[in-house]
Scaffold this motif. Structure first.
Motif, PDB file in Angstrom:
ATOM      1  N   GLU A 236       0.840  -1.196   0.000  1.00 47.59           N
ATOM      2  CA  GLU A 236       0.000   0.000   0.000  1.00 47.59           C
ATOM      3  C   GLU A 236       0.878   1.250   0.000  1.00 47.59           C
ATOM      4  O   GLU A 236       1.747   1.398   0.853  1.00 47.59           O
ATOM      5  N   PRO A 237       0.676   2.158  -0.968  1.00 44.60           N
ATOM      6  CA  PRO A 237       1.519   3.360  -1.032  1.00 44.60           C
ATOM      7  C   PRO A 237       1.195   4.324   0.107  1.00 44.60           C
ATOM      8  O   PRO A 237       0.081   4.347   0.631  1.00 44.60           O
ATOM      9  N   TYR A 238       2.185   5.113   0.492  1.00 46.54           N
ATOM     10  CA  TYR A 238       1.978   6.117   1.523  1.00 46.54           C
ATOM     11  C   TYR A 238       1.113   7.253   0.999  1.00 46.54           C
ATOM     12  O   TYR A 238       1.198   7.634  -0.165  1.00 46.54           O
ATOM     13  N   HIS A 239       0.280   7.752   1.881  1.00 44.36           N
ATOM     14  CA  HIS A 239      -0.512   8.934   1.562  1.00 44.36           C
ATOM     15  C   HIS A 239      -0.462   9.868   2.751  1.00 44.36           C
ATOM     16  O   HIS A 239      -0.856   9.497   3.866  1.00 44.36           O
ATOM     17  N   ILE A 240       0.052  11.072   2.546  1.00 47.96           N
ATOM     18  CA  ILE A 240       0.121  12.049   3.621  1.00 47.96           C
ATOM     19  C   ILE A 240      -0.017  13.447   3.026  1.00 47.96           C
ATOM     20  O   ILE A 240       0.587  13.762   2.005  1.00 47.96           O
ATOM     21  N   THR A 241      -0.857  14.266   3.632  1.00 45.26           N
ATOM     22  CA  THR A 241      -1.061  15.631   3.162  1.00 45.26           C
ATOM     23  C   THR A 241       0.019  16.543   3.756  1.00 45.26           C
ATOM     24  O   THR A 241       0.791  16.137   4.622  1.00 45.26           O
ATOM     25  N   LEU A 242       0.046  17.766   3.262  1.00 40.98           N
ATOM     26  CA  LEU A 242       0.989  18.747   3.797  1.00 40.98           C
ATOM     27  C   LEU A 242       0.707  18.998   5.275  1.00 40.98           C
ATOM     28  O   LEU A 242       1.630  19.092   6.090  1.00 40.98           O
ATOM     29  N   ARG A 243      -0.576  19.070   5.623  1.00 41.04           N
ATOM     30  CA  ARG A 243      -0.938  19.250   7.027  1.00 41.04           C
ATOM     31  C   ARG A 243      -0.506  18.044   7.841  1.00 41.04           C
ATOM     32  O   ARG A 243      -0.088  18.166   8.994  1.00 41.04           O
ATOM     33  N   GLY A 244      -0.610  16.855   7.229  1.00 47.11           N
ATOM     34  CA  GLY A 244      -0.182  15.646   7.909  1.00 47.11           C
ATOM     35  C   GLY A 244       1.296  15.684   8.254  1.00 47.11           C
ATOM     36  O   GLY A 244       1.705  15.265   9.344  1.00 47.11           O
ATOM     37  N   SER A 245       2.116  16.195   7.351  1.00 45.73           N
ATOM     38  CA  SER A 245       3.556  16.313   7.603  1.00 45.73           C
ATOM     39  C   SER A 245       3.811  17.271   8.775  1.00 45.73           C
ATOM     40  O   SER A 245       4.688  17.026   9.615  1.00 45.73           O
ATOM     41  N   PHE A 246       3.033  18.347   8.822  1.00 48.04           N
ATOM     42  CA  PHE A 246       3.193  19.330   9.892  1.00 48.04           C
ATOM     43  C   PHE A 246       2.821  18.736  11.244  1.00 48.04           C
ATOM     44  O   PHE A 246       3.522  18.942  12.244  1.00 48.04           O
ATOM     45  N   VAL A 247       1.728  17.968  11.309  1.00 46.63           N
ATOM     46  CA  VAL A 247       1.301  17.410  12.596  1.00 46.63           C
ATOM     47  C   VAL A 247       2.242  16.292  13.050  1.00 46.63           C
ATOM     48  O   VAL A 247       2.397  16.062  14.255  1.00 46.63           O
ATOM     49  N   VAL A 248       2.876  15.590  12.106  1.00 55.90           N
ATOM     50  CA  VAL A 248       3.884  14.602  12.479  1.00 55.90           C
ATOM     51  C   VAL A 248       5.049  15.296  13.180  1.00 55.90           C
ATOM     52  O   VAL A 248       5.594  14.801  14.177  1.00 55.90           O
ATOM     53  N   LEU A 249       5.411  16.480  12.672  1.00 60.95           N
ATOM     54  CA  LEU A 249       6.468  17.265  13.304  1.00 60.95           C
ATOM     55  C   LEU A 249       6.057  17.684  14.720  1.00 60.95           C
ATOM     56  O   LEU A 249       6.860  17.602  15.666  1.00 60.95           O
ATOM     57  N   ILE A 250       4.802  18.129  14.885  1.00 58.96           N
ATOM     58  CA  ILE A 250       4.292  18.505  16.210  1.00 58.96           C
ATOM     59  C   ILE A 250       4.347  17.304  17.156  1.00 58.96           C
ATOM     60  O   ILE A 250       4.766  17.410  18.312  1.00 58.96           O
ATOM     61  N   MET A 251       3.918  16.146  16.646  1.00 58.59           N
ATOM     62  CA  MET A 251       3.926  14.927  17.453  1.00 58.59           C
ATOM     63  C   MET A 251       5.339  14.587  17.937  1.00 58.59           C
ATOM     64  O   MET A 251       5.558  14.279  19.111  1.00 58.59           O
ATOM     65  N   CYS A 252       6.311  14.664  17.026  1.00 63.70           N
ATOM     66  CA  CYS A 252       7.690  14.310  17.370  1.00 63.70           C
ATOM     67  C   CYS A 252       8.298  15.296  18.362  1.00 63.70           C
ATOM     68  O   CYS A 252       8.938  14.898  19.346  1.00 63.70           O
ATOM     69  N   LEU A 253       8.095  16.586  18.117  1.00 60.48           N
ATOM     70  CA  LEU A 253       8.648  17.601  19.021  1.00 60.48           C
ATOM     71  C   LEU A 253       7.989  17.523  20.401  1.00 60.48           C
ATOM     72  O   LEU A 253       8.665  17.654  21.430  1.00 60.48           O
ATOM     73  N   GLY A 254       6.668  17.324  20.414  1.00 56.96           N
ATOM     74  CA  GLY A 254       5.964  17.191  21.681  1.00 56.96           C
ATOM     75  C   GLY A 254       6.452  15.990  22.474  1.00 56.96           C
ATOM     76  O   GLY A 254       6.661  16.066  23.682  1.00 56.96           O
ATOM     77  N   GLY A 255       6.650  14.869  21.772  1.00 54.67           N
ATOM     78  CA  GLY A 255       7.132  13.665  22.436  1.00 54.67           C
ATOM     79  C   GLY A 255       8.546  13.823  22.968  1.00 54.67           C
ATOM     80  O   GLY A 255       8.866  13.370  24.075  1.00 54.67           O
ATOM     81  N   TRP A 256       9.401  14.490  22.192  1.00 52.91           N
ATOM     82  CA  TRP A 256      10.793  14.686  22.619  1.00 52.91           C
ATOM     83  C   TRP A 256      10.872  15.587  23.851  1.00 52.91           C
ATOM     84  O   TRP A 256      11.504  15.247  24.848  1.00 52.91           O
ATOM     85  N   LEU A 257      10.217  16.750  23.769  1.00 50.02           N
ATOM     86  CA  LEU A 257      10.247  17.684  24.899  1.00 50.02           C
ATOM     87  C   LEU A 257       9.581  17.075  26.133  1.00 50.02           C
ATOM     88  O   LEU A 257      10.043  17.277  27.259  1.00 50.02           O
ATOM     89  N   GLY A 258       8.497  16.317  25.918  1.00 57.23           N
ATOM     90  CA  GLY A 258       7.827  15.666  27.041  1.00 57.23           C
ATOM     91  C   GLY A 258       8.750  14.693  27.752  1.00 57.23           C
ATOM     92  O   GLY A 258       8.787  14.651  28.992  1.00 57.23           O
ATOM     93  N   GLN A 259       9.525  13.910  26.995  1.00 56.22           N
ATOM     94  CA  GLN A 259      10.460  12.962  27.586  1.00 56.22           C
ATOM     95  C   GLN A 259      11.577  13.666  28.345  1.00 56.22           C
ATOM     96  O   GLN A 259      11.931  13.285  29.467  1.00 56.22           O
ATOM     97  N   VAL A 260      12.152  14.707  27.741  1.00 58.49           N
ATOM     98  CA  VAL A 260      13.268  15.425  28.364  1.00 58.49           C
ATOM     99  C   VAL A 260      12.843  16.035  29.698  1.00 58.49           C
ATOM    100  O   VAL A 260      13.513  15.862  30.726  1.00 58.49           O
ATOM    101  N   PHE A 261      11.717  16.739  29.690  1.00 63.63           N
ATOM    102  CA  PHE A 261      11.275  17.401  30.921  1.00 63.63           C
ATOM    103  C   PHE A 261      10.769  16.405  31.955  1.00 63.63           C
ATOM    104  O   PHE A 261      10.872  16.652  33.163  1.00 63.63           O
ATOM    105  N   MET A 262      10.242  15.264  31.505  1.00 65.44           N
ATOM    106  CA  MET A 262       9.818  14.238  32.457  1.00 65.44           C
ATOM    107  C   MET A 262      11.026  13.674  33.202  1.00 65.44           C
ATOM    108  O   MET A 262      10.989  13.483  34.421  1.00 65.44           O
TER     109      MET A 262
END
Length: 325
Positions: A236-262
């Motif tokens: 199955e080919p990947y399908h991701i919108t421009l907004r999807g790419s942006f929210v993936v970035l939010i998810m990754c940054l949120g997860g990283w900062l959450g881990q560091v501060f925890m």
């Protein structure tokens, strides 16, 4: 003369004790503040994860892989700037670090699955039984005391959580329409997260706060790779919108900062106390469901969220004022 010297020594001792108490209070308050930041960042991660599913066909395990890879890159870049070696683990801590990474990998996989199956607010409400489990585990395994103010705060927060769960289900969906197993990942994460908090508190300041999230990111990325490769082998080919790419970035940054501060938080304060601060994610994610995902919210849910916030902030203020230990 001797009496004067004794009084001077006594005064110096009392002054030293006051300074130590003040320093301990500041460190504790800072630990609570760090956990508040961590909880907010993890809210962005959950919000971003839900949006990722809406704007792409990325699976839960692929999301975990991407998050882990980004976490490793950011941690190594941060460590390089500080001139630190975060890949070396002090002798005697290898076993507990490995246990933390394995439990953490299971936890994050369950978390991503839960956010796919349920609204983020419902998933977080079920997940946030973990501060109660953490406090009990801290009392049993780490010999950490639970004061009367903290006990009252935990019970009231738990009551608020029950209000949120019960009335949010009534206001958003019929529980009969959702298979029981859809709730299990969120419930399971409450136990895995409690385990993580206890392990990190046990490690304390024996390692730099970047060591744990770095190894966690490495292990989670390597572990889930064969899983997502197998799931994607269908072609199955990947399908991701421009907004999807942006929210993936939010998810990754949120997860990283959450881990560091925890990790920073658990180096400064008891596991049970800072874990309770995480309850603030519940009202934040209900706001996401209400204003972005257009989920109907009853006033009882708002009341439950207010109880959660007030209790945790009250405990934090009492700790800052040294009213409680």
């Amino acid at each position: 003369m001797l009496s004067g010297k004794c009084q001077a020594v006594s005064t110096d001792t009392q002054s030293l004790e006051r300074r130590r108490s003040s320093a301990s209070g500041r460190a504790s308050s800072l630990g609570i503040f760090y956990m508040l930041i961590s909880a907010t960042c993890f809210s962005f991660m959950s919000f971003g994860t839900k949006l990722m599913y809406m704007h792409s066909n990325i699976t839960a395990f692929e999301g975990v892989y991407i998050r882990g890879l980004v976490m490793v890159v950011l941690n190594l870049a941060y460590a390089w700037r500080l001139g630190l070696d975060v890949l070396s683990v002090p002798s005697g801590l290898e076993k507990i670090i490995w246990i933390r990474t394995i439990v953490g990998t299971i936890d994050i996989c369950l978390n991503f699955i839960a956010n796919k199956l349920l609204p983020v607010s419902i998933a977080s409400s079920l997940y946030y039984a973990y501060p109660i489990i953490t406090s009990c585990g801290g009392y049993i395994f780490l010999k950490e005391k639970i004061g009367k103010y903290e006990s009252l705060g935990m019970l009231t927060s738990f009551a608020g959580m029950l209000l949120v769960i019960f009335y949010s289900q009534q206001g958003t969906m019929s529980t009969e329409s959702i298979p029981l197993q859809y709730y299990l990942p969120s419930i399971a994460t409450s136990f895995t997260s409690a385990g993580i908090f206890l392990i990190l508190r046990k490690i304390g300041q024996q390692v730099h706060f970047l060591v744990n999230p770095t190894w966690f990111g490495i292990v989670q990325s390597v572990t889930v790779t064969p899983i997502w490769l197998t799931l994607r082998s269908s072609g199955e080919p990947y399908h991701i919108t421009l907004r999807g790419s942006f929210v993936v970035l939010i998810m990754c940054l949120g997860g990283w900062l959450g881990q560091v501060f925890m990790n920073k938080s658990l180096q400064l304060e008891k596991a049970g106390r800072v874990a309770a601060v995480g309850y603030i994610q519940i009202p934040l994610l209900f706001l996401c469901d209400a204003f972005y995902f257009r989920v109907n919210i009853k006033w009882q849910v708002i009341l439950g969220s207010v109880l959660i916030i007030i209790c945790n902030f009250t405990v934090g203020i009492l700790r800052m004022l040294n009213v409680i230990d």
